[in-house]
Every structure is written in structure tokens, then in C-alpha cells.
Design a protein around this motif. Structure first.
Motif, PDB file in Angstrom:
ATOM      1  N   PHE A  50       0.822  -1.213   0.000  1.00 59.01           N
ATOM      2  CA  PHE A  50       0.000   0.000   0.000  1.00 59.01           C
ATOM      3  C   PHE A  50       0.855   1.262   0.000  1.00 59.01           C
ATOM      4  O   PHE A  50       1.838   1.371   0.732  1.00 59.01           O
ATOM      5  CB  PHE A  50      -0.914   0.021   1.236  1.00 59.01           C
ATOM      6  N   VAL A  51       0.480   2.210  -0.851  1.00 50.91           N
ATOM      7  CA  VAL A  51       1.120   3.523  -0.905  1.00 50.91           C
ATOM      8  C   VAL A  51       0.038   4.577  -0.738  1.00 50.91           C
ATOM      9  O   VAL A  51      -0.932   4.613  -1.501  1.00 50.91           O
ATOM     10  CB  VAL A  51       1.854   3.739  -2.250  1.00 50.91           C
ATOM     11  N   GLU A  55      -1.060  12.697   0.171  1.00 54.45           N
ATOM     12  CA  GLU A  55      -0.302  13.893  -0.214  1.00 54.45           C
ATOM     13  C   GLU A  55      -0.622  14.305  -1.647  1.00 54.45           C
ATOM     14  O   GLU A  55      -0.815  15.488  -1.937  1.00 54.45           O
ATOM     15  CB  GLU A  55       1.196  13.628  -0.073  1.00 54.45           C
ATOM     16  N   ALA A  56      -0.658  13.327  -2.547  1.00 57.36           N
ATOM     17  CA  ALA A  56      -0.899  13.642  -3.950  1.00 57.36           C
ATOM     18  C   ALA A  56      -2.300  14.173  -4.186  1.00 57.36           C
ATOM     19  O   ALA A  56      -2.552  14.869  -5.178  1.00 57.36           O
ATOM     20  CB  ALA A  56      -0.672  12.391  -4.803  1.00 57.36           C
ATOM     21  N   GLU A  57      -3.235  13.854  -3.296  1.00 55.41           N
ATOM     22  CA  GLU A  57      -4.614  14.295  -3.439  1.00 55.41           C
ATOM     23  C   GLU A  57      -4.896  15.563  -2.642  1.00 55.41           C
ATOM     24  O   GLU A  57      -6.033  16.032  -2.596  1.00 55.41           O
ATOM     25  CB  GLU A  57      -5.569  13.183  -2.994  1.00 55.41           C
ATOM     26  N   SER A  58      -3.875  16.129  -2.012  1.00 54.80           N
ATOM     27  CA  SER A  58      -4.079  17.285  -1.141  1.00 54.80           C
ATOM     28  C   SER A  58      -3.605  18.597  -1.746  1.00 54.80           C
ATOM     29  O   SER A  58      -3.969  19.669  -1.257  1.00 54.80           O
ATOM     30  CB  SER A  58      -3.358  17.063   0.200  1.00 54.80           C
ATOM     31  N   ALA A 138       8.232  15.561  -6.556  1.00 55.30           N
ATOM     32  CA  ALA A 138       7.119  15.373  -5.622  1.00 55.30           C
ATOM     33  C   ALA A 138       7.014  13.912  -5.193  1.00 55.30           C
ATOM     34  O   ALA A 138       6.710  13.615  -4.035  1.00 55.30           O
ATOM     35  CB  ALA A 138       5.811  15.828  -6.277  1.00 55.30           C
ATOM     36  N   LYS A 139       7.285  13.023  -6.107  1.00 55.78           N
ATOM     37  CA  LYS A 139       7.207  11.587  -5.815  1.00 55.78           C
ATOM     38  C   LYS A 139       8.338  11.132  -4.897  1.00 55.78           C
ATOM     39  O   LYS A 139       8.133  10.350  -3.962  1.00 55.78           O
ATOM     40  CB  LYS A 139       7.264  10.799  -7.129  1.00 55.78           C
ATOM     41  N   GLU A 145       4.303   9.208  -3.212  1.00 50.19           N
ATOM     42  CA  GLU A 145       4.750   7.985  -3.868  1.00 50.19           C
ATOM     43  C   GLU A 145       3.736   7.415  -4.846  1.00 50.19           C
ATOM     44  O   GLU A 145       4.092   6.681  -5.771  1.00 50.19           O
ATOM     45  CB  GLU A 145       5.087   6.907  -2.828  1.00 50.19           C
ATOM     46  N   SER A 146       2.472   7.742  -4.672  1.00 47.64           N
ATOM     47  CA  SER A 146       1.431   7.190  -5.542  1.00 47.64           C
ATOM     48  C   SER A 146       1.382   7.868  -6.907  1.00 47.64           C
ATOM     49  O   SER A 146       0.716   7.379  -7.823  1.00 47.64           O
ATOM     50  CB  SER A 146       0.059   7.336  -4.875  1.00 47.64           C
ATOM     51  N   LEU A 147       2.066   8.994  -7.046  1.00 55.39           N
ATOM     52  CA  LEU A 147       2.028   9.727  -8.318  1.00 55.39           C
ATOM     53  C   LEU A 147       2.689   8.948  -9.446  1.00 55.39           C
ATOM     54  O   LEU A 147       3.715   8.284  -9.261  1.00 55.39           O
ATOM     55  CB  LEU A 147       2.752  11.063  -8.181  1.00 55.39           C
ATOM     56  N   THR A 148       2.100   9.045 -10.616  1.00 57.38           N
ATOM     57  CA  THR A 148       2.784   8.646 -11.838  1.00 57.38           C
ATOM     58  C   THR A 148       3.115   9.933 -12.589  1.00 57.38           C
ATOM     59  O   THR A 148       2.429  10.944 -12.419  1.00 57.38           O
ATOM     60  CB  THR A 148       1.902   7.751 -12.716  1.00 57.38           C
TER      61      THR A 148
END
Length: 339
Positions: A50-51, A55-58, A138-139, A145-148
Motif C-alpha cells: 500500500f502507498v 499527499e498527492a490528493e491534497s 514530488a514523488k 509515492e502514488s504519483l505517476t
């Protein structure tokens, strides 16, 4: 274990609490969607895969660009252009999007919009390069970490062929006539034509790095990040010997900036009636003259100009057709003269 609660009349929130992981929640339109998401997350947690996407959604792209300008860009030698590029990106609609929602299609839409505005392919490529670095940063550094990286999947604009503008017969004289009594700028033009140095290398040149006895100059701060030694021709030495010394220790005035040279060149070319001639074209002209008028081989020229590869240098090797004809008739490289 996942818990579900209804939010209003239309949404369901799924919340997962598991030891060793931060509380994770997400809202859906239906309970079935919330249960399906929770099941997938719990499976990833059980497998240790799980990651968190929190953060990426904030944060929006604009907010991340602000942080990027504060934390990353100051590390660059000259961050001004990248800061300007980031500011421009923040004025676009895509800047208001949450990082995790940006897809390759959004990047492609941005590229197409810029192309319709008449922006050059190279400028768009540099914009996309900044965005790509931002997503990677950012990743790796900001817990996203979930960002592509959507830029990696999007098609890039096709770059035009490299510039091949050279000084035609009489243009050099017209250029100096237009510059007039600006002695130092005349000296810079002559020096550039003799050394093939970049404008940034010229404005940073210091007297302590000039060795007139051994006819060479040490460039400590180059575009490629490596030092190189440039041999000085007789004409280049004459230019240096005719210059006054500045208290800054610079060979040329300490207030000069690379963009200043480009601006002065543009004004001089306009006054002289020279179309589509830029300061960087002097580097192309000088390198071409190395091939036309000297016996230097390609590796020696590469060492002088500082090109990273022979492929990059190849575009500077276009010779005049008259000189090629003379070479075919048996003339040696150093014997060839321009017509």
C-alpha cells in the motif's frame, strides 16, 4: 478494518484504520464503490504494497510549483528562466488541478493549446521538462509515492532542425558598422568568432583564468558542468590585449548577463538589416570556420567547443560548397579560404 458512513444523501465515505498505516479515507457516490475501494486497499496493506495517496490528493499543481521554486530552483546556477517558466505555468488552467488527477491527456491538451498560440516547439519542450522534474521531485521528496509522471506518457512536440545560420559575405562588416563605437561589444563579437565560446562562458570570463603566455583560457563554469581549456588564436589574443581591466576581475564588464548580449545583438542586427541572426549563431559560425580554415580534426574541435558528443558537433560541420570543391581538387583543409 474498514468502516463506512453516509455523507448527506448522495455520498459514502470509506475509512480504513490498520496498525502500521495512517488512517486512510475516500468518498464515493455509492456504498458499493466505497466497499470495492476499501477491499483493494486492505489487500495492498496485507501484502505490504500500500502507498498512501493522501499527499498527492491534497495539493494542486500551482501549490507544488510554489514549493518547487522555493526548494529546488535555488540550486540552479541561474534559476531566473526556470522561475519565469514556472510562473507562466501557474497562469494556466492545469495549475489549479490536484496533482493526482493530472493525466497524460491533460499534458497533451496543454501542449496543443500552446502550439495553437504559436509557441515554439523548444519552449513547449522546456515547459514539459520542468513539469516532469516537478512530478519526479514530488514523488521522491514530498511523500507523493502514488504519483505517476504523466509527462513521460504524453507525446512531445517535434523539434525543428538545428539552426544553421551563418554570416554571409559582407554581413560581418555590416554588423560591426551597426555596433559603431561600442568598443567592448565589438570585442565580444570578435572574441566569440575566434573561440566559439557560449555567451554565458564569455560574460563569466575572469582575467585570472587567462594565460596569454600559453595562449589559452580556462573555463571553470560551462554549460556541461565540466572545465575545459580553450586555445587562443592570434586574433583572440589581440582582442584581450586591447581590453581595459575592470575592478570586478572580469574580462568583460561585470554587469553583463547572457541575455544582455542577445538583446544588444538583436538591436545591432536590426540596425544593420541582418535577418534572423542571433548571438548564438556566432558559435556556429566560429565552429564551422574551424573546419574550413584549420587542420584541426573533429576530436580537437570537440575539445575546444565543449560539445558533449560528436553527434551534437555534426550539425556545425556544414562547409561552404566552394570550399568543398577546392578540397575535391586537392586543397588541404588549412589552405581553403572563404570566398
Amino acid at each position: 478494518m474498514a468502516t463506512f458512513r453516509k455523507r448527506g444523501n448522495l455520498q459514502w465515505e470509506a475509512r480504513i484504520r490498520k496498525r502500521g498505516y495512517p488512517a486512510t479515507c475516500k468518498t464515493f457516490d455509492t456504498k458499493a464503490e466505497a466497499e470495492q475501494w476499501a477491499k483493494g486497499v486492505e489487500t495492498e496493506m496485507s501484502k505490504g504494497q500500500f502507498v498512501s495517496t493522501k499527499e498527492a490528493e491534497s495539493y494542486t499543481l500551482s501549490e507544488c510549483l510554489d514549493r518547487y521554486k522555493e526548494e529546488y530552483l535555488p540550486r540552479l546556477k541561474d534559476p531566473r528562466r526556470e522561475i519565469s517558466r514556472a510562473n507562466c505555468l501557474q497562469s494556466r488552467a492545469i495549475a489549479h488541478r490536484i496533482m493526482s488527477t493530472i493525466r497524460s491527456k491533460d499534458i497533451a491538451d496543454y501542449r496543443r493549446a500552446r502550439e495553437k498560440e504559436g509557441i515554439s516547439a523548444n519552449t513547449i519542450r522546456l515547459d514539459l521538462a520542468l513539469l516532469s522534474r516537478l512530478f519526479n521531485f514530488a514523488k521522491s521528496d514530498w511523500g507523493m509515492e502514488s504519483l505517476t509522471n504523466p509527462v513521460q506518457l504524453a507525446a512531445k512536440p517535434k523539434l525543428p532542425p538545428g539552426r544553421e545560420r551563418r554570416l554571409e559575405s559582407g554581413e560581418e562588416e555590416k554588423l560591426f558598422e551597426a555596433i559603431g563605437d561600442d568598443f567592448e561589444f565589438c570585442a565580444i563579437i570578435k572574441f566569440a568568432l575566434e573561440t566559439a565560446m557560449r555567451r554565458g562562458e564569455i560574460v563569466k570570463l575572469a582575467w585570472e583564468d587567462i594565460d596569454l603566455r600559453n595562449k589559452s583560457v580556462l573555463l571553470r563554469d560551462t554549460k556541461n558542468g565540466t572545465c575545459r581549456t580553450v586555445p587562443l588564436s592570434r586574433k583572440a589574443i589581440e582582442v584581450l590585449q586591447g581590453l581595459p581591466r575592470h575592478i570586478s576581475g572580469r574580462v568583460f564588464p561585470g554587469h553583463l548577463h547572457p541575455d544582455t548580449l542577445s538583446s544588444k545583438m538583436g538591436k545591432a542586427c536590426q540596425l544593420a538589416g541582418l535577418a534572423n541572426l542571433h548571438f548564438h549563431d556566432l558559435r556556429h559560425e566560429a565552429t564551422s570556420r574551424f573546419f574550413e580554415h584549420t587542420d584541426l580534426d573533429v576530436m580537437e574541435i570537440k575539445a575546444i567547443t565543449g560539445h558533449k558528443s560528436l553527434q551534437m558537433l555534426a550539425r556545425y560541420t556544414h562547409l561552404r560548397s566552394a570550399n568543398l570543391a577546392a578540397r575535391l581538387d586537392g586543397a588541404k583543409r588549412g589552405e581553403v579560404r572563404r570566398f
